[in-house]
Design a protein around this motif. Sequence first.
Motif, short mmCIF file in Angstrom:
data_model
loop_
_atom_site.label_atom_id
_atom_site.label_comp_id
_atom_site.label_asym_id
_atom_site.label_seq_id
_atom_site.Cartn_x
_atom_site.Cartn_y
_atom_site.Cartn_z
N LEU B 189 0.84 -1.19 0.00
CA LEU B 189 0.00 0.00 0.00
C LEU B 189 0.88 1.24 0.00
O LEU B 189 1.73 1.43 0.86
N LEU B 190 0.68 2.09 -1.00
CA LEU B 190 1.45 3.33 -1.07
C LEU B 190 0.54 4.44 -0.58
O LEU B 190 -0.54 4.67 -1.15
N MET B 191 0.95 5.12 0.48
CA MET B 191 0.03 6.04 1.15
C MET B 191 0.38 7.48 0.84
O MET B 191 1.52 7.91 1.02
N HIS B 192 -0.63 8.21 0.40
CA HIS B 192 -0.40 9.60 0.00
C HIS B 192 -1.49 10.47 0.61
O HIS B 192 -2.67 10.16 0.49
N ALA B 193 -1.07 11.57 1.25
CA ALA B 193 -2.05 12.48 1.85
C ALA B 193 -2.21 13.70 0.97
O ALA B 193 -1.23 14.28 0.51
N LYS B 194 -3.45 14.10 0.76
CA LYS B 194 -3.72 15.22 -0.14
C LYS B 194 -3.65 16.56 0.57
O LYS B 194 -3.16 17.53 0.02
N ASP B 195 -4.14 16.60 1.79
CA ASP B 195 -4.28 17.91 2.43
C ASP B 195 -3.74 17.93 3.86
O ASP B 195 -2.83 18.68 4.17
N VAL B 196 -4.35 17.16 4.75
CA VAL B 196 -3.92 17.19 6.16
C VAL B 196 -3.62 15.74 6.57
O VAL B 196 -3.65 14.83 5.75
N GLY B 197 -3.33 15.56 7.83
CA GLY B 197 -3.03 14.22 8.31
C GLY B 197 -4.29 13.35 8.36
O GLY B 197 -5.36 13.82 8.72
N HIS B 198 -4.17 12.11 7.95
CA HIS B 198 -5.25 11.13 8.08
C HIS B 198 -4.63 9.84 8.58
O HIS B 198 -3.43 9.80 8.88
N SER B 199 -5.43 8.79 8.68
CA SER B 199 -4.86 7.50 9.06
C SER B 199 -5.69 6.38 8.46
O SER B 199 -6.88 6.55 8.23
N PHE B 200 -5.05 5.27 8.22
CA PHE B 200 -5.67 4.12 7.55
C PHE B 200 -5.81 3.03 8.57
O PHE B 200 -4.81 2.59 9.15
N TYR B 201 -7.02 2.57 8.81
CA TYR B 201 -7.22 1.56 9.87
C TYR B 201 -8.22 0.53 9.39
O TYR B 201 -9.34 0.88 9.02
N VAL B 202 -7.77 -0.71 9.35
CA VAL B 202 -8.69 -1.82 9.09
C VAL B 202 -8.53 -2.77 10.28
O VAL B 202 -7.49 -3.40 10.44
N ARG B 203 -9.57 -2.85 11.10
CA ARG B 203 -9.45 -3.61 12.35
C ARG B 203 -9.12 -5.07 12.09
O ARG B 203 -8.25 -5.64 12.75
N GLU B 204 -9.83 -5.65 11.13
CA GLU B 204 -9.66 -7.08 10.90
C GLU B 204 -8.27 -7.41 10.37
O GLU B 204 -7.75 -8.48 10.60
N LEU B 205 -7.69 -6.47 9.64
CA LEU B 205 -6.35 -6.71 9.10
C LEU B 205 -5.25 -6.41 10.11
O LEU B 205 -4.07 -6.67 9.85
#
Lengths: 205, 267, 595
Positions: B189-205
Amino acid sequence: MATTLQPPPTINSAARGLRYVKPHESSAPSTGIWVGLAAITMTFAAFTSAMVVRQGSGNDWRHFSFPVILYFNTATLVASSVTLQIGRGRFAAVLEGIDYAASALRALYGTLVLGCVFVLGQYAAWLQLRSEGLYLASAPSSSFFYIFTVLHALHVIGGLLGLIYVTSKLHRGILRASTLSAASQYWHFMALLWIYLLLLLVVRI
Amino acid sequence: MGKLVAVTLILIAIGSAIPILAHIWVPPADISTHGYQIDEQMSDTMVEAGICFLAAQIILAVFIWMFSDRKPGTKINAFPGGAKGLVIGAFLLVGTEVLALGFFGTKAWATIYFTPPAADAMSIQVQAGQFAFYFRYPGPDGKFGPLHPEKINEANQNIFGLDVDNDPASKDDIVTAEMGVPVNKEVRLLMHAKDVGHSFYVRELRIQQDFVPGLDLQLHFTATKVGRYEIVCTQLCGLGHYNMKAYLNVMSQPDYDAWIKQQATMQ
Amino acid sequence: MHDVSAHAAHHTPPQGFLRKYVFSVDHKVIGKQYYGLGLLAVMIGMALSWLMRIHLVWPNFAIPGLQWLSSAGAPGGVITPEYYLQLMTMHGTLMVFFVLTNVPFAGFGNFFLPIQIGAEDMAFPRFNMMSFWVTFVGFCVLVAAFFVGDGPPLSGWTAYAPLSALPGTGPGQAMGQTLWAISIAVFCIGQLLGSLNFITTTLDLRTKGMTLMRMPLCTWAWFITSCIGLLAFAVLLPACILLILDRVAGTSFFVPSNLVVSDQLVNHSGGSPLLWQHLFWFFGHPEVYIAILPAAGIVSHILVNSYRRPLLSHKAIIYCMMGIGFLSYMVWGHHMFLSGMNPFSALVFSFPTLVITIPATILVLIWIGSLYGSNLQINSASLFALGFISMFVSGGVSGFFLAQPAIDVYLHGTYFVVGHFHMVMGVAAIFGMFAGTYFWAPKMFGRMMNETLGKIHFWGTFVGTYCIFMPFHYLGLVGNVRRYSAFVDDYLAPLMPVHRFITIAALATGAVQLIFVYNLAYSRFKGKPAPENPWQGTSLEWATSSPPPWDNFGGKLPVVYHDPYQYGIEGSSGDYVMQNSPEQIQTAREDKKLI
């Protein structure tokens, strides 16, 4: 020829119109200054680490030529520390009763003048940068240059106000050695801090 | 009143422990290849934390019961062993316990962060922006076209700021609003933020990672169970933060192939 | 520099209303002013939490009158998603800064530190007065954010960049965020002035016989806290300055290039959002120990008094507090495990975080161990002090989980974290404040508080706060994300009954606090007059009248002969021996039987 060593003449400063009294002493001013200097050190350390991180985080640092007047200002500030130390020595003599308060005052006035010259010299450096089109937001390098030099100058001005207070107390004959000591520690620290900032800026800017 | 405090404390302690022991509220079933290590860590920690919690609360309660409302003039005797025993005990027991937890926990962390993804892992780029996740697949050429932020235009559906006319690699890129992955296939997964800070969360994974504007971060995982899972934002990003989510669809390989083909036609 | 000895500053008692009650240099008045400011802040902060909890479970409920505070944020009284976040930001900011740093530290510390070391006042009384008024200005600037433009900021008390650095990223992010940053910068200055006083006074103004080891444990806590605070706030101030510059002067310390907000390219480049996080948390972690250590010191002080025996080890408590203070500077990265910083750093930060458990555990073991064989006295103060132990344990054990980066992968950003810090800061530290209030109100105001109301307050708060915050941990285990203004995700729907339970518990517990406020206000004016030493305490605050005279000891500074906490000493004349009592006794420390 027989010579007898005469003790140094005790000056009745009342005769000179500058009455001097030895007030009650406390070590709190010195402790307080050291505590304050610890906080100031931490503040400048935080800015230093911010600068290091910022320089590494983007490739837009934009080096510029270091204003030469800063070297003269450094000499001025160091000289003011020297005059202050002379003043302290003379004041110690005043307390012993072997010198006039006037001579100590002269040294303090010298320090004040040199301190003002330093601040004016810093102002000249800022004017020079502005004439080159380098403002606060022009580049990270100029941002940090202004931040460090302005904040330091503000602390120096605070020190000048403290020295004015000290000088006025000496003039009125009610200065405690601990107060002068504390003020001197602060002032010398401003010079040391400036030398650190000078080196930092010379290397990074 | 001391006795009442003691009883209440014990009831609270046991009452707090019951939902844990009864597994009433637990993480969802793990569908990743690395998640079992996290789950084991959590179980071990739960046992140790639970023992410390119950022991402390119960002993506190028992002592309050025993030593409050005493008759005046009763003798006061110190805790056997005094402070020395307690301090040494704390150092040895707690020290060993926490350092063990820390030491064994590094394995799980290393699996996530210190092992590089396999060479044949499939790459998906995810862009987080106020307030949605979008996904980009490289397409048949296997290459992502460059991003041009100044070209981003939500109204024209140019989410990533692609220049399909001038960048050949962008022509076959596939942009989707849902993330589809084949089961049992490693994903990079290549993670790119467009504007402000975010976070990626998948509980099951069992994965979570912040998006940092200005930094290109990567995460890799392998999903082991087909299903539809929620991806939620866990870094405060503005008023739509609560609503910022997407779906992860883990599909069999044939289903995935069909899905990606269908998505390609919708570009 | 000022006339530094209190001796010189206090030749005569102050005259006139303004000099006595408003612009007073008397540390006792300043302490009460800080306490009052903290009380005001906690009532606002608690009300904000009620609004938040109501909105979470009854999103369409119209709060009567709220539309007059913000017509955009709460049209018709119904809270919008952005306004929820704005209320949340102000809740956190008020509570952490203006309550937790103010009351246990600046409030009680200002009042009692000089008295407990036998001094007439702080070392720099005028700086002390300035520190309160600067803090007050900071408070006013913060509250002003409610009334400007879009309202207060919505970026949380942690104000992460670029959200906090770019005015266009949400309502309240323009003027509101700038006011927030100014308020916090001003607050830093107030705290630095305060710490300056605490440290200098402790080092230089102790009376004859008062060695460092003879200072009460709360004095030690205030001293250690002021050392931590001096260095921590000195880092937050630069961070706020840089943030303000990014917002108003066009610099780019925290804002990187190529950001697009509302389809517009942002005119900043090269900055680092992680730089803000590092600077903020370098302050932020020590800050939470600033919040808890004074409460721990106050609780130790009160527990000894209620046990009627010395703690198993006086020195261990002091060294543990020092150890916690020292370690607090090494762990800030545990707030940033998933932030994108180098993953190896995560392991580096994890170890001191786990190690800090050791001194914390020693504290708990000594508190509980000293209870063994003691003659425990139950009163409102000791109830809250005992409650503190329970809460500190509950809040502390959830730290075991969060200290491990691998577990943090699952629990970060969930209600588990919120439960953890509320238990330690929002409950344990508050219990310390309540304990201190019940214990010291007689000394501060010269009147006893009502014990029955105090006990009712304890029961409601003790049970109530467990009902509110224990479920947070369960929600976190399911993965309930925090800072959400509504729970719309599929997996959150089954958790709504838990949230409703929490909201009702919160409202009920909040209502119980009214008993405390009533008790405080009523007793202040109508309470039974307090004797000099209502709790048979040994430290110097009990060696003077209630309240103390303007120069603390009526012109004659006490001489100290004993360690603090000489309770239940065999062979002594009574059940306790005061520190300034000339009576010769064989104390535990001198006897070398206990440490």
